[in-house]
Design an enzyme around this catalytic site. Structure first.
Site, short mmCIF file in Angstrom:
data_model
loop_
_atom_site.label_atom_id
_atom_site.label_comp_id
_atom_site.label_asym_id
_atom_site.label_seq_id
_atom_site.Cartn_x
_atom_site.Cartn_y
_atom_site.Cartn_z
N HIS A 1 14.20 58.67 -12.25
CA HIS A 1 13.46 59.94 -12.30
C HIS A 1 14.06 60.77 -13.44
O HIS A 1 13.96 60.39 -14.60
CB HIS A 1 13.57 60.61 -10.92
CG HIS A 1 12.70 61.80 -10.69
ND1 HIS A 1 11.70 62.18 -11.53
CD2 HIS A 1 12.68 62.71 -9.67
CE1 HIS A 1 11.10 63.26 -11.04
NE2 HIS A 1 11.69 63.61 -9.92
N HIS B 1 5.12 54.69 -16.06
CA HIS B 1 5.03 55.83 -15.16
C HIS B 1 4.15 55.44 -13.98
O HIS B 1 3.20 54.68 -14.16
CB HIS B 1 4.41 57.04 -15.88
CG HIS B 1 4.73 58.33 -15.24
ND1 HIS B 1 4.00 58.82 -14.18
CD2 HIS B 1 5.71 59.22 -15.48
CE1 HIS B 1 4.53 59.98 -13.82
NE2 HIS B 1 5.56 60.24 -14.58
N ASP C 1 10.53 61.15 -21.05
CA ASP C 1 11.96 60.97 -21.30
C ASP C 1 12.27 60.18 -22.56
O ASP C 1 13.43 60.10 -22.97
CB ASP C 1 12.61 60.26 -20.10
CG ASP C 1 12.70 61.19 -18.92
OD1 ASP C 1 13.00 62.37 -19.14
OD2 ASP C 1 12.46 60.74 -17.79
N1 CMC Z 1 9.96 48.26 -18.74
C1 CMC Z 1 9.46 47.04 -18.53
N2 CMC Z 1 8.58 46.73 -17.57
C2 CMC Z 1 8.18 47.73 -16.77
C3 CMC Z 1 8.64 49.06 -16.94
C4 CMC Z 1 9.56 49.30 -17.96
N3 CMC Z 1 10.04 50.53 -18.18
N4 CMC Z 1 8.08 49.84 -16.00
C5 CMC Z 1 7.28 49.03 -15.29
N5 CMC Z 1 7.35 47.76 -15.75
C6 CMC Z 1 6.58 46.62 -15.28
C7 CMC Z 1 7.14 46.09 -13.96
O1 CMC Z 1 8.11 45.09 -14.18
C8 CMC Z 1 5.87 45.57 -13.31
O2 CMC Z 1 5.56 44.32 -13.90
P1 CMC Z 1 4.95 43.11 -12.99
O3 CMC Z 1 3.59 43.62 -12.57
O4 CMC Z 1 4.93 41.94 -13.86
O5 CMC Z 1 5.91 42.96 -11.82
C9 CMC Z 1 4.79 46.54 -13.73
O6 CMC Z 1 5.26 47.07 -14.99
C10 CMC Z 1 4.56 47.68 -12.76
O7 CMC Z 1 5.83 48.29 -12.49
P2 CMC Z 1 6.21 49.07 -11.17
O8 CMC Z 1 7.67 48.88 -10.90
O9 CMC Z 1 5.24 48.74 -10.08
O10 CMC Z 1 5.95 50.56 -11.60
P3 CMC Z 1 6.36 51.83 -10.76
O11 CMC Z 1 5.17 52.70 -10.79
O12 CMC Z 1 6.91 51.48 -9.44
O13 CMC Z 1 7.55 52.43 -11.62
C11 CMC Z 1 8.79 53.73 -13.13
C12 CMC Z 1 7.44 53.58 -12.42
C13 CMC Z 1 8.75 55.03 -13.94
C14 CMC Z 1 9.91 53.86 -12.08
C15 CMC Z 1 9.03 52.51 -14.04
O14 CMC Z 1 8.01 52.42 -15.01
C16 CMC Z 1 10.40 52.53 -14.71
O15 CMC Z 1 11.38 52.09 -14.10
N6 CMC Z 1 10.48 53.06 -15.97
C17 CMC Z 1 11.76 53.19 -16.66
C18 CMC Z 1 12.48 54.44 -16.16
C19 CMC Z 1 11.80 55.70 -16.68
O16 CMC Z 1 11.47 55.81 -17.85
N7 CMC Z 1 11.65 56.69 -15.77
C20 CMC Z 1 11.13 58.02 -16.15
C21 CMC Z 1 9.81 58.31 -15.53
S1 CMC Z 1 9.01 59.74 -16.27
C22 CMC Z 1 9.99 61.10 -15.85
C23 CMC Z 1 9.98 61.40 -14.41
O17 CMC Z 1 8.93 61.64 -13.83
O18 CMC Z 1 11.07 61.44 -13.84
#
Ligand code: CMC
Length: 428
Positions: free
Chosen positions: A263, A302, A358
């Site tokens: 986050h 996201h 971010d």
């Molecule tokens: N890099 C590579 N692959 C990713 C990423 C990433 N940053 N984010 C998602 N994926 C892939 C994930 O592996 C999955 O692939 P598959 O369908 O093959 O398994 C697919 O995309 C969907 O991912 P998810 O885990 O279901 O997505 P989520 O909605 O649960 O997670 C997130 C959202 C923000 C936690 C995630 O994208 C992430 O970990 N990003 C990196 C950390 C980040 O930048 N966080 C800041 C968010 S914005 C500020 C805030 O609101 O705090």
């Protein structure tokens, strides 16, 4: 055709037709047919936890609006304090309303000396500023015991003003403590962002005047971070607030939720990632490792944006203005290359992974001289206005206490065995 969904209970043959309103269905209608049957949705991906009039987010189309105003217009024309007013009260202020609000915030920036002297100075020299922030926000509730009276809107509003006003003081105080520098008292002649920068950086000069480009850039970043509807920390705020905890305790809980790297901690993780990549030449191999699932691209993806995060677009422009003053960050070229490679790669396109807020904010903070462990603190300062807007809305809505259901997956009932009869293999 009617926008409805029909659910049939195949055990009884009974059915219920539920209207689809604003893209969702009301769980109360579902419960009428199926009392006791609940949804399994651990991360609330398909659950709307609140009705809210504060922030509108259309992730498919990359739209973000506070109280109806597009984020682009607010970032261009407004100030953080005005946006905080908008979030809390629902409309932009008149000149008189703004002046009264500015006066109130400016005159509540000081913290009790005991909090500074005995509480903040008691932290270990290398305490993480987010840990200090979470604790000092919670401690404020002990200085203002009347805050428990959440039935009285004027008492709640007093704490709202105190919290928005004191966050920069607590944040800068945490930094000064970790840097071994004396605490700097607020300067009421400065505006919100400039005062924060003064409390961060002032040394021997009688008055610290921040570079106006940098203090405006920080104010824009504060606007962009002020609210983002039902994210993890806001959900924490609403969940804790639903128990009728005072605003300080609820804000401390929300700040703790923001601390995590998934986050508000992601901006710190982005800089660490760019440092690990080290050079443009290594970008492709890093992206390949991400695609193999070895790590995530920090600052990408996201839960709700399936398009370019509109805040990231504004931040990218702000970064250029900041670098004009500070000189370019050596990590910027790596970040630009990383974005270019990722956005032309099928892996990221098919998963709709774009830069989020971010991705570039950490580069700005770093160029402005903030240490990395202050990045999430810089997020918490403005998000306080959003959290409190949700807190007030929750009280106005007289919401029930948050209490989800649970799918029990543990052992079935078993007999207690006296300790002397146990041999470590009590599986059953
Ligand atoms: N890099 C590579 N692959 C990713 C990423 C990433 N940053 N984010 C998602 N994926 C892939 C994930 O592996 C999955 O692939 P598959 O369908 O093959 O398994 C697919 O995309 C969907 O991912 P998810 O885990 O279901 O997505 P989520 O909605 O649960 O997670 C997130 C959202 C923000 C936690 C995630 O994208 C992430 O970990 N990003 C990196 C950390 C980040 O930048 N966080 C800041 C968010 S914005 C500020 C805030 O609101 O705090």
């Amino acid at each position: 055709m009617a926008e409805t969904i029909t659910i049939t209970d195949n055990r009884t043959g009974e059915a219920v037709e539920i209207p689809i309103l604003n893209g969702g269905v009301d769980s109360k209608e579902w419960s009428k047919l199926l009392p006791g049957v609940w949804f399994q949705d651990p991360s609330f991906g398909t659950t709307s936890g609140a009705s809210s009039a504060i922030t509108e987010l259309d992730g498919e189309n990359g739209i973000l609006r506070y109280r109806g105003y597009p984020i682009e217009q607010l970032a261009q024309h407004s100030s953080y304090l005005e946006v905080a007013y908008l979030l809390i009260f629902g409309d932009l202020p008149t000149p008189e309303q703004f002046e009264a609000w500015r006066y109130e915030i400016t005159h509540h920036t000081f913290i009790h000396e005991n909090l500074r002297k005995h509480f903040m100075e008691g932290f270990h020299h290398d305490a993480h500023p987010m840990g200090m922030l979470v604790s000092t926000i919670a401690a404020l509730s002990t200085f203002y015991p009347e805050a428990k009276n959440i039935e009285d809107p004027s008492v709640v509003m007093k704490q709202v003003i105190r919290l928005i006003a004191k966050m920069p003081t607590l944040a800068a105080g945490a930094y000064r403590h970790s840097a071994g520098m004396p605490f700097v008292y607020p300067d009421n002649s400065l505006d919100f962002a400039a005062n924060f920068l003064s409390m961060m950086w002032k040394t021997a000069e009688p008055r610290y005047d921040a570079n106006p480009v940098l203090s405006r850039a920080l104010d824009v970043l504060f606007i962009l971070h002020a609210d983002h509807e039902q994210n993890c920390s806001t959900t924490a705020m609403r969940t804790v607030g639903s128990s009728h905890a005072d605003p300080y305790s609820a804000t401390a809980a929300a700040t703790a939720a923001l601390y995590g790297p998934r986050h508000g901690g992601a901006n710190e993780a982005v800089i660490k990632m760019l440092n690990v990549i080290g050079s443009i030449d290594n970008v492709q191999s890093y992206v390949d490792a991400v695609k193999r699932g070895e790590m995530r691209l920090q600052g990408f993806g996201h839960r709700v944006y399936k398009n370019y995060d509109p805040r990231a677009r504004i931040i990218k422009k702000t970064a250029d203005e900041v670098f004009e003053v500070t000189g370019k960050s050596p990590l910027l070229d790596i970040a630009l290359k990383l974005e270019e490679v990722a956005l032309s790669d099928e892996y990221f396109l098919s998963r709709k992974l774009y830069p989020n807020v971010d991705f570039y904010s950490g580069l700005i903070y770093q160029a402005m001289g903030f240490p990395m462990d202050m990045f999430t603190v810089l997020f918490a300062i403005p998000r306080t206005a959003g959290w409190l807007a949700h807190y007030i809305e929750l009280l106005d809505q007289d919401s029930r206490i948050c209490r989800p259901r649970q799918l029990y997956i543990g052992k079935p009932e078993r007999e207690y065995a006296p300790i002397e009869t146990r041999n470590g293999s009590q599986a059953g």
